[in-house]
Design an enzyme around this catalytic site. Structure first.
Site, PDB file in Angstrom:
ATOM      1  N   HIS A 108      63.935 -41.822 -23.034  1.00  0.00           N
ATOM      2  CA  HIS A 108      63.017 -41.422 -22.186  1.00  0.00           C
ATOM      3  C   HIS A 108      62.529 -42.250 -21.466  1.00  0.00           C
ATOM      4  O   HIS A 108      62.357 -43.327 -21.753  1.00  0.00           O
ATOM      5  CB  HIS A 108      61.819 -40.543 -22.899  1.00  0.00           C
ATOM      6  CG  HIS A 108      62.320 -39.618 -24.023  1.00  0.00           C
ATOM      7  ND1 HIS A 108      63.181 -38.466 -23.659  1.00  0.00           N
ATOM      8  CD2 HIS A 108      61.905 -39.182 -25.230  1.00  0.00           C
ATOM      9  CE1 HIS A 108      63.406 -37.657 -24.470  1.00  0.00           C
ATOM     10  NE2 HIS A 108      62.714 -38.134 -25.623  1.00  0.00           N
ATOM     11  N   THR A 171      65.212 -55.128 -32.606  1.00  0.00           N
ATOM     12  CA  THR A 171      64.945 -54.789 -31.358  1.00  0.00           C
ATOM     13  C   THR A 171      65.179 -56.580 -30.551  1.00  0.00           C
ATOM     14  O   THR A 171      65.216 -56.562 -29.219  1.00  0.00           O
ATOM     15  CB  THR A 171      63.348 -54.680 -30.973  1.00  0.00           C
ATOM     16  OG1 THR A 171      62.728 -55.951 -31.458  1.00  0.00           O
ATOM     17  CG2 THR A 171      62.952 -53.138 -31.856  1.00  0.00           C
ATOM     18  N   LYS A 172      65.729 -57.476 -31.310  1.00  0.00           N
ATOM     19  CA  LYS A 172      65.984 -58.803 -30.754  1.00  0.00           C
ATOM     20  C   LYS A 172      67.355 -59.409 -31.310  1.00  0.00           C
ATOM     21  O   LYS A 172      67.636 -58.646 -32.347  1.00  0.00           O
ATOM     22  CB  LYS A 172      64.913 -59.864 -31.127  1.00  0.00           C
ATOM     23  CG  LYS A 172      63.582 -59.465 -30.812  1.00  0.00           C
ATOM     24  CD  LYS A 172      63.415 -59.846 -29.394  1.00  0.00           C
ATOM     25  CE  LYS A 172      61.824 -60.059 -28.963  1.00  0.00           C
ATOM     26  NZ  LYS A 172      61.215 -58.491 -28.764  1.00  0.00           N
ATOM     27  N   LYS A 189      67.554 -64.424 -43.855  1.00  0.00           N
ATOM     28  CA  LYS A 189      68.269 -65.530 -44.483  1.00  0.00           C
ATOM     29  C   LYS A 189      69.263 -65.827 -43.203  1.00  0.00           C
ATOM     30  O   LYS A 189      69.701 -65.021 -42.598  1.00  0.00           O
ATOM     31  CB  LYS A 189      69.220 -64.594 -45.562  1.00  0.00           C
ATOM     32  CG  LYS A 189      68.793 -64.970 -46.721  1.00  0.00           C
ATOM     33  CD  LYS A 189      69.689 -64.371 -47.793  1.00  0.00           C
ATOM     34  CE  LYS A 189      68.779 -64.159 -49.141  1.00  0.00           C
ATOM     35  NZ  LYS A 189      69.567 -63.356 -50.204  1.00  0.00           N
TER      36      LYS A 189
HETATM   37  C1  COA Z   1      59.351 -48.064 -27.610  1.00  0.00           C
HETATM   38  C2  COA Z   1      60.670 -47.964 -26.827  1.00  0.00           C
HETATM   39  C3  COA Z   1      60.217 -46.873 -25.918  1.00  0.00           C
HETATM   40  C4  COA Z   1      60.939 -49.378 -25.881  1.00  0.00           C
HETATM   41  O1  COA Z   1      60.162 -49.307 -24.796  1.00  0.00           O
HETATM   42  P1  COA Z   1      60.006 -50.476 -23.979  1.00  0.00           P
HETATM   43  O2  COA Z   1      58.855 -50.407 -22.899  1.00  0.00           O
HETATM   44  O3  COA Z   1      61.524 -50.596 -23.413  1.00  0.00           O
HETATM   45  O4  COA Z   1      59.689 -51.889 -24.886  1.00  0.00           O
HETATM   46  P2  COA Z   1      60.690 -53.250 -25.034  1.00  0.00           P
HETATM   47  O5  COA Z   1      61.874 -52.921 -25.543  1.00  0.00           O
HETATM   48  O6  COA Z   1      60.303 -53.914 -23.787  1.00  0.00           O
HETATM   49  O7  COA Z   1      60.009 -53.884 -26.430  1.00  0.00           O
HETATM   50  C5  COA Z   1      58.433 -54.056 -26.254  1.00  0.00           C
HETATM   51  C6  COA Z   1      58.107 -54.670 -27.602  1.00  0.00           C
HETATM   52  O8  COA Z   1      58.227 -53.754 -28.674  1.00  0.00           O
HETATM   53  C7  COA Z   1      59.060 -53.979 -29.419  1.00  0.00           C
HETATM   54  N1  COA Z   1      59.745 -52.809 -29.957  1.00  0.00           N
HETATM   55  C8  COA Z   1      60.297 -51.934 -29.103  1.00  0.00           C
HETATM   56  N2  COA Z   1      60.733 -50.895 -29.768  1.00  0.00           N
HETATM   57  C9  COA Z   1      60.346 -50.972 -31.181  1.00  0.00           C
HETATM   58  C10 COA Z   1      60.680 -50.206 -32.345  1.00  0.00           C
HETATM   59  N3  COA Z   1      61.338 -49.256 -32.249  1.00  0.00           N
HETATM   60  N4  COA Z   1      59.928 -50.797 -33.433  1.00  0.00           N
HETATM   61  C11 COA Z   1      59.392 -51.898 -33.368  1.00  0.00           C
HETATM   62  N5  COA Z   1      58.841 -52.700 -32.187  1.00  0.00           N
HETATM   63  C12 COA Z   1      59.554 -52.266 -31.211  1.00  0.00           C
HETATM   64  C13 COA Z   1      59.935 -54.999 -29.066  1.00  0.00           C
HETATM   65  O9  COA Z   1      60.403 -55.946 -30.001  1.00  0.00           O
HETATM   66  C14 COA Z   1      58.867 -55.872 -28.247  1.00  0.00           C
HETATM   67  O10 COA Z   1      58.373 -56.749 -28.869  1.00  0.00           O
HETATM   68  P3  COA Z   1      57.731 -58.143 -28.155  1.00  0.00           P
HETATM   69  O11 COA Z   1      56.607 -57.702 -27.279  1.00  0.00           O
HETATM   70  O12 COA Z   1      57.211 -58.989 -29.485  1.00  0.00           O
HETATM   71  O13 COA Z   1      58.832 -58.881 -27.582  1.00  0.00           O
HETATM   72  C15 COA Z   1      61.869 -47.795 -27.761  1.00  0.00           C
HETATM   73  O14 COA Z   1      62.183 -49.108 -28.222  1.00  0.00           O
HETATM   74  C16 COA Z   1      61.859 -46.816 -28.755  1.00  0.00           C
HETATM   75  O15 COA Z   1      61.588 -46.825 -29.924  1.00  0.00           O
HETATM   76  N6  COA Z   1      62.197 -45.397 -28.185  1.00  0.00           N
HETATM   77  C17 COA Z   1      62.082 -44.615 -29.024  1.00  0.00           C
HETATM   78  C18 COA Z   1      63.788 -43.888 -29.126  1.00  0.00           C
HETATM   79  C19 COA Z   1      63.597 -42.653 -29.878  1.00  0.00           C
HETATM   80  O16 COA Z   1      62.798 -42.377 -30.999  1.00  0.00           O
HETATM   81  N7  COA Z   1      64.389 -41.515 -29.619  1.00  0.00           N
HETATM   82  C20 COA Z   1      64.582 -40.508 -30.417  1.00  0.00           C
HETATM   83  C21 COA Z   1      65.158 -39.378 -29.420  1.00  0.00           C
HETATM   84  S1  COA Z   1      63.983 -39.121 -28.270  1.00  0.00           S
END
Ligand code: COA
Length: 200
Positions: A108, A171-172, A189
């Site tokens: 989304h 995520t990395k 590890k």
């Molecule tokens: C959160 C999400 C929307 C990403 O948002 P974003 O603004 O693009 O975030 P980024 O990828 O830039 O990451 C931002 C930070 O959050 C962390 N992060 C992102 N997703 C994460 C997750 N699922 N769990 C833990 N940490 C997460 C990243 O490591 C990053 O950390 P940092 O600031 O230490 O570098 C996406 O990762 C996510 O989880 N989407 C949900 C998907 C889902 O559940 N789909 C189901 C069907 S609808």
């Protein structure tokens, strides 16, 4: 006997579903009863490549310009979902456990306004497609092992021979020959190829 026939029918249906929607190279493939490849928003079967001797028991969904490549001898477990609107590549000999999600996009948009718009539009509306969310390629190297219930997020590269622990959220990037675990996943590890104390 009836169960065997039923399973055979499910298997044939799954094989047909995959063959209709992907380019399949070589032989010795195994397709699970629930294996599927779904193409959406103009995606073509040439965007999904299943290499020689791959096992596919999960679900691959490709939208728009997405691309999924399963290199030879890689395996996708049951209930594992691979969602692509960008690019996902699974290296040769890599095993993906059941219930894993590999998704090269955010599903989304981040913008609250755009998400509100998604809610008011009917099912199948363009606003619900992944092309409106941030996406970045996922590359999983050769001979990796992705544990059950893990999630691999957009933009991640996993080096050859590495392991992702069960339930990890990656995520990395993970370098080669490492184990990554936790949420968000951390390297727990390194140099598993050199450690003689690890039982094979
Ligand atoms: C959160 C999400 C929307 C990403 O948002 P974003 O603004 O693009 O975030 P980024 O990828 O830039 O990451 C931002 C930070 O959050 C962390 N992060 C992102 N997703 C994460 C997750 N699922 N769990 C833990 N940490 C997460 C990243 O490591 C990053 O950390 P940092 O600031 O230490 O570098 C996406 O990762 C996510 O989880 N989407 C949900 C998907 C889902 O559940 N789909 C189901 C069907 S609808």
């Amino acid at each position: 006997m009836l169960r065997k026939i039923y399973n055979y029918i499910l298997h044939c249906r799954a094989k047909r579903r995959v063959q209709n929607n992907a380019i399949i190279e070589g032989c010795n493939h195994i397709f699970g009863n629930r294996a599927n490849v779904i193409l959406m928003d103009g995606a073509q079967k040439e965007q999904v490549l299943i290499g020689d001797s791959c096992w596919h028991r999960g679900r691959i969904i490709v939208q728009t310009q997405g691309k999924v490549i399963l290199n030879p001898h890689s395996q996708i477990g049951e209930n594992t979902d691979i969602f692509s609107v960008n690019h996902i590549e699974i290296g040769a000999y890599t095993a993906i456990a059941p219930n894993v999600t590999i998704c090269d996009n955010n599903n989304h948009p981040i913008s609250p306004e755009q998400r509100r718009l998604m809610r008011v539009n009917p099912p199948g509306h363009d606003s619900k497609l992944w092309k409106h969310s941030v996406s970045s390629p996922i590359i999983i190297g050769e001979n990796c092992w992705i544990g059950a219930n893990a999630r691999i997020c957009k933009g991640v590269t996993i080096g050859d021979n590495s392991i992702v622990a069960a339930c990890a959220v990656v995520t990395k990037d993970v370098p080669a020959n490492c184990i990554a675990a936790g949420n968000p996943a951390k390297i727990v590890k390194r140099n598993i190829d050199l450690d003689n104390s690890i039982k094979s």
